[in-house]
Design an enzyme around this catalytic site. Structure first.
Site, PDB file in Angstrom:
ATOM      1  N   LEU A 245      -6.965  -5.007   7.288  1.00 61.72           N
ATOM      2  CA  LEU A 245      -6.694  -6.076   6.314  1.00 61.72           C
ATOM      3  C   LEU A 245      -7.378  -5.839   4.971  1.00 61.72           C
ATOM      4  O   LEU A 245      -7.012  -6.461   3.971  1.00 61.72           O
ATOM      5  CB  LEU A 245      -7.114  -7.435   6.881  1.00 61.72           C
ATOM      6  CG  LEU A 245      -6.174  -7.997   7.956  1.00 61.72           C
ATOM      7  CD1 LEU A 245      -6.714  -9.294   8.520  1.00 61.72           C
ATOM      8  CD2 LEU A 245      -4.766  -8.209   7.399  1.00 61.72           C
TER       9      LEU A 245
ATOM     10  N   LEU B 293      10.742 -20.868  -4.284  1.00 58.79           N
ATOM     11  CA  LEU B 293       9.852 -19.891  -3.634  1.00 58.79           C
ATOM     12  C   LEU B 293       8.530 -19.914  -4.395  1.00 58.79           C
ATOM     13  O   LEU B 293       8.535 -20.041  -5.619  1.00 58.79           O
ATOM     14  CB  LEU B 293      10.471 -18.491  -3.745  1.00 58.79           C
ATOM     15  CG  LEU B 293       9.619 -17.347  -3.205  1.00 58.79           C
ATOM     16  CD1 LEU B 293      10.096 -16.982  -1.805  1.00 58.79           C
ATOM     17  CD2 LEU B 293       9.698 -16.102  -4.063  1.00 58.79           C
TER      18      LEU B 293
ATOM     19  N   ASP C 129       0.828  -1.207   0.000  1.00 59.46           N
ATOM     20  CA  ASP C 129       0.000   0.000   0.000  1.00 59.46           C
ATOM     21  C   ASP C 129       0.866   1.264   0.000  1.00 59.46           C
ATOM     22  O   ASP C 129       1.971   1.259   0.543  1.00 59.46           O
ATOM     23  CB  ASP C 129      -0.911  -0.026   1.232  1.00 59.46           C
ATOM     24  CG  ASP C 129      -2.056   0.957   1.127  1.00 59.46           C
ATOM     25  OD1 ASP C 129      -2.278   1.516   0.030  1.00 59.46           O
ATOM     26  OD2 ASP C 129      -2.742   1.167   2.137  1.00 59.46           O
TER      27      ASP C 129
ATOM     28  N   HIS D 151       2.904   3.378  -8.956  1.00 55.64           N
ATOM     29  CA  HIS D 151       2.680   1.952  -9.239  1.00 55.64           C
ATOM     30  C   HIS D 151       3.904   1.350  -9.939  1.00 55.64           C
ATOM     31  O   HIS D 151       4.288   0.220  -9.651  1.00 55.64           O
ATOM     32  CB  HIS D 151       1.426   1.769 -10.093  1.00 55.64           C
ATOM     33  CG  HIS D 151       0.157   2.148  -9.377  1.00 55.64           C
ATOM     34  ND1 HIS D 151      -0.111   1.739  -8.090  1.00 55.64           N
ATOM     35  CD2 HIS D 151      -0.915   2.896  -9.765  1.00 55.64           C
ATOM     36  CE1 HIS D 151      -1.296   2.223  -7.709  1.00 55.64           C
ATOM     37  NE2 HIS D 151      -1.792   2.932  -8.713  1.00 55.64           N
TER      38      HIS D 151
HETATM   39  C1  FPP Z   1      -1.754   0.320  -3.330  1.00 54.79           C
HETATM   40  O1  FPP Z   1      -1.354   1.634  -3.561  1.00 54.79           O
HETATM   41  C2  FPP Z   1      -1.344  -0.604  -4.367  1.00 54.79           C
HETATM   42  C3  FPP Z   1      -2.177  -1.163  -5.308  1.00 54.79           C
HETATM   43  C4  FPP Z   1      -3.606  -0.866  -5.442  1.00 54.79           C
HETATM   44  C5  FPP Z   1      -1.709  -2.133  -6.258  1.00 54.79           C
HETATM   45  C6  FPP Z   1      -0.333  -2.688  -6.022  1.00 54.79           C
HETATM   46  C7  FPP Z   1       0.282  -2.816  -7.341  1.00 54.79           C
HETATM   47  C8  FPP Z   1       1.586  -2.809  -7.611  1.00 54.79           C
HETATM   48  C9  FPP Z   1       2.666  -2.777  -6.622  1.00 54.79           C
HETATM   49  C10 FPP Z   1       2.022  -2.868  -9.022  1.00 54.79           C
HETATM   50  C11 FPP Z   1       1.358  -3.880  -9.876  1.00 54.79           C
HETATM   51  C12 FPP Z   1       1.482  -5.280  -9.413  1.00 54.79           C
HETATM   52  C13 FPP Z   1       2.006  -6.291 -10.148  1.00 54.79           C
HETATM   53  C14 FPP Z   1       1.963  -7.711  -9.638  1.00 54.79           C
HETATM   54  C15 FPP Z   1       2.630  -6.049 -11.437  1.00 54.79           C
HETATM   55  P1  FPP Z   1      -2.484   2.739  -3.640  1.00 54.79           P
HETATM   56  O2  FPP Z   1      -2.687   3.096  -5.045  1.00 54.79           O
HETATM   57  O3  FPP Z   1      -3.710   2.284  -2.913  1.00 54.79           O
HETATM   58  O4  FPP Z   1      -1.769   3.875  -2.844  1.00 54.79           O
HETATM   59  P2  FPP Z   1      -2.475   5.020  -1.970  1.00 54.79           P
HETATM   60  O5  FPP Z   1      -3.255   4.339  -0.888  1.00 54.79           O
HETATM   61  O6  FPP Z   1      -1.301   5.790  -1.447  1.00 54.79           O
HETATM   62  O7  FPP Z   1      -3.326   5.827  -2.907  1.00 54.79           O
END
Ligand code: FPP
Length: 251
Positions: A200, A136, A25, A42
């Site tokens: 969670l 893994l 997150d 991202h």
């Molecule tokens: C949370 O940050 C993260 C996500 C919603 C997606 C996680 C995705 C990645 C790390 C990249 C893509 C994954 C793969 C497997 C290629 P947020 O956008 O909710 O952040 P914020 O809460 O600060 O807005």
């Protein structure tokens, strides 16, 4: 250094967690803090993911589950959904060969129905190519929600009962567990959430019954081996009793 300073991996609370699950997150906030578009957060999140998989393998963790796209993430703007789907596509296309070479087995949990056919195909390809690897296991929770997973299990159990293959009285805890998306995997020993949020958010609700939860202030794009080791040290200081009176190891 004496034996006591460096206990073997399998001893008591110093066990390296076998299964670590991560809520990645804070990508958006990482980007906003730098005046960058969310998409850049991202993209840097994918780099943090690569670092984390490498570090986890080196540390001796056997299973890493990542929350990559939640069933609720569809409510984000179409442009951001497109960006996240593009990153997943590129991650599988560009990183799959490397993951395979490192002996990583890729598993996917979450709802497959309704996905773009090319994404669905890539997910199957990743699972098929890597199915015999065992260094893994990387479990990608994609289009995943824990309540949805439990409802899917309930529907499958109901179908077994309706078709006479199971009696209602047969439905025990293990039965529900057996109908979840990856029934053969052990529950996570440790769940890490980055970005300071302490919840969670519909992730592994069944499997987390006795997981240790570690919440870190770090935004996901800044996550690295040191952060992972810090979370593991915190896990190693916890006493896991699984509802009993005596400390037990998870694995
Ligand atoms: C949370 O940050 C993260 C996500 C919603 C997606 C996680 C995705 C990645 C790390 C990249 C893509 C994954 C793969 C497997 C290629 P947020 O956008 O909710 O952040 P914020 O809460 O600060 O807005």
């Amino acid at each position: 250094m004496s034996e006591a300073d460096n206990p073997p991996a399998a001893s008591g609370t110093f066990t390296v967690p076998r299964h670590v699950a991560i809520i990645m997150d804070g990508n958006g906030r990482w980007a906003a803090a730098r005046g960058l578009p969310r998409a850049e957060g991202h993209r840097r999140g994918v780099e943090a993911l690569r670092r984390t998989i490498r570090a986890a393998g080196e540390i001796g963790i056997k299973i890493v589950t990542i929350f990559s796209f939640s069933a609720e993430n569809w409510s984000r703007p179409a442009s951001e959904i497109g960006e996240l789907m593009g990153l997943l596509r590129r991650f599988i296309r560009n990183d799959l060969a490397e993951l395979h070479k490192s002996g990583v087995r890729v598993r996917i949990i979450g709802e497959r129905e309704g996905l773009d056919p090319d994404i669905a195909r890539l997910l199957v390809e990743a699972e098929e190519l890597t199915k015999d690897n065992d260094n893994l296991t990387l479990v990608v929770a994609f289009n995943y929600g824990a309540r949805q997973e439990i409802a899917r299990a309930a529907r499958r159990i109901a179908a077994e009962v309706a078709e006479g293959r199971m009696k209602p009285s047969d439905v025990a805890l293990e039965t529900v567990a057996r109908f979840l998306d990856a029934p053969d995997l052990p529950d996570p020993d440790l769940i890490i959430r980055t970005s300071g949020e302490q919840r969670l958010s519909n992730f592994l609700l069944w499997q987390s019954a006795y997981s240790e939860l570690v919440f870190l202030p770090t935004y996901w794009p800044d996550f690295d081996r040191a952060a992972l080791e810090g979370a593991i040290r915190e896990y190693q200081q916890r006493e896991r009793r699984f509802g009993g009176l005596v400390a037990k190891t998870g694995s």
